[in-house]
Scaffold this motif. Structure first.
Motif, short mmCIF file in Angstrom:
data_model
loop_
_atom_site.label_atom_id
_atom_site.label_comp_id
_atom_site.label_asym_id
_atom_site.label_seq_id
_atom_site.Cartn_x
_atom_site.Cartn_y
_atom_site.Cartn_z
N UNK A 90 43.42 37.75 40.85
CA UNK A 90 43.43 37.54 39.42
C UNK A 90 44.31 36.35 39.08
N UNK A 103 44.41 37.77 31.47
CA UNK A 103 43.85 37.72 32.81
C UNK A 103 42.41 37.24 32.80
N UNK A 104 42.03 36.59 33.89
CA UNK A 104 40.63 36.29 34.15
C UNK A 104 39.93 37.51 34.72
N UNK A 108 36.49 38.43 43.76
CA UNK A 108 36.46 39.45 44.82
C UNK A 108 36.20 38.74 46.14
N UNK B 35 49.73 47.45 29.93
CA UNK B 35 48.39 46.91 30.16
C UNK B 35 47.46 48.05 30.55
N UNK B 37 43.70 48.63 32.64
CA UNK B 37 42.67 48.03 33.49
C UNK B 37 41.54 49.04 33.64
N UNK B 40 36.92 48.32 37.79
CA UNK B 40 36.19 47.09 38.06
C UNK B 40 36.54 45.93 37.14
N UNK B 41 37.50 46.14 36.26
CA UNK B 41 37.86 45.10 35.29
C UNK B 41 39.19 44.46 35.59
N UNK B 42 39.68 43.72 34.59
CA UNK B 42 40.96 43.05 34.74
C UNK B 42 41.97 43.67 33.78
N UNK B 43 43.26 43.53 34.06
CA UNK B 43 44.27 44.07 33.15
C UNK B 43 44.18 43.42 31.77
N UNK B 45 46.30 43.27 28.09
CA UNK B 45 47.57 43.56 27.42
C UNK B 45 47.35 44.50 26.24
N UNK B 88 49.24 50.23 33.37
CA UNK B 88 50.39 49.61 34.03
C UNK B 88 51.47 49.29 33.00
N UNK B 101 56.19 44.83 37.93
CA UNK B 101 55.09 45.73 37.59
C UNK B 101 55.31 47.13 38.16
N UNK B 103 53.43 50.63 39.50
CA UNK B 103 52.28 50.78 40.38
C UNK B 103 51.03 51.25 39.64
#
Lengths: 112, 111
Positions: A90, A103-104, A108, B35, B37, B40-43, B45, B88, B101, B103
């Protein structure tokens, strides 16, 4: 409004190959970051750039190099890929260091 | 070095039940960011807490910062399937530019 764009989205490499992951942000942010996330795990910082022209090591920099090409772009290079580098990568950006990060979608990466 | 301990690692709840995740530190936290997530995605905010004892709400989500700034929590009331994901926390130490961060806590809704 793209935010943070990463390319490619997926990649398979053979051990020993090299590759560069690209990241660009259109939010005029000063700070940019590269993380890796292994399956079921948290985020580990590889490298970051607090501002244009500076880069610093994070928690797990070995095997990687970065370039802050300009204010928008921050690339991550694997010189000689190893299976242990199989992960989701990321890129993130923030207005200033320690401000909330955007984040982008991630890259993968599988290394065989 | 400084660590942020986040518990539990997983929480299984029935839809409609409440969910709480905690972040703890042995040292004083600077600011806490939360955050989410999705699988399958991204964090993404959610919120930042700055002041000792601060409480912020976002609809069914309540975020708290401890009086001593050594812990923080996220509470979700009446969970929905859209809440599924990993939450997170991250400390933003003044001493450097790297977030510390936790865990993460994975919220799983039982069918």
């Amino acid at each position: 409004n793209a935010g943070v764009t990463q390319t490619p989205k997926f990649q398979v490499l053979k051990t020993g190959q090299s590759m560069t992951l690209q990241c660009a942000q259109d939010m005029n942010h000063n700070s940019m970051y590269w993380y890796r996330q292994d399956p079921g795990m948290g985020l580990r910082l590889i490298y970051y750039s607090a501002s244009e022209g500076t880069t610093d090591k994070g928690e797990v920099p070995n095997g990687y190099n970065v370039s802050r090409l300009n204010k928008r772009e921050f690339s991550l290079r694997l010189e000689s890929a190893a299976p242990s580098q199989t992960s989701v990568y990321f890129c993130a950006s923030s207005g200033q260091p320690n401000q909330p990060q955007h984040f982008g979608d991630g890259t993968r990466l599988s290394i065989l | 070095g400084q660590q942020v301990m986040q518990i539990p690692q997983y929480q299984h709840v029935q839809e409609g039940e409440d969910f709480t995740t905690y972040c703890n530190s042995s040292t004083t936290l600077s600011n806490i960011q939360w955050y989410k997530q999705r699988p399958g995605g991204h964090p993404v905010f959610l919120i930042q807490l700055v002041k000792s004892g601060e409480v912020k709400k976002q609809k069914r989500l309540t975020f708290q910062f401890g009086e001593a700034k050594k812990n923080s929590s996220l509470h979700i009331t009446a969970t929905q399937t859209t809440d599924v994901g990993t939450y997170f926390c991250a400390d933003t130490p003044y001493s450097n530019y790297q977030l510390i961060w936790g865990a993460g806590t994975k919220l799983i809704i039982k069918p």
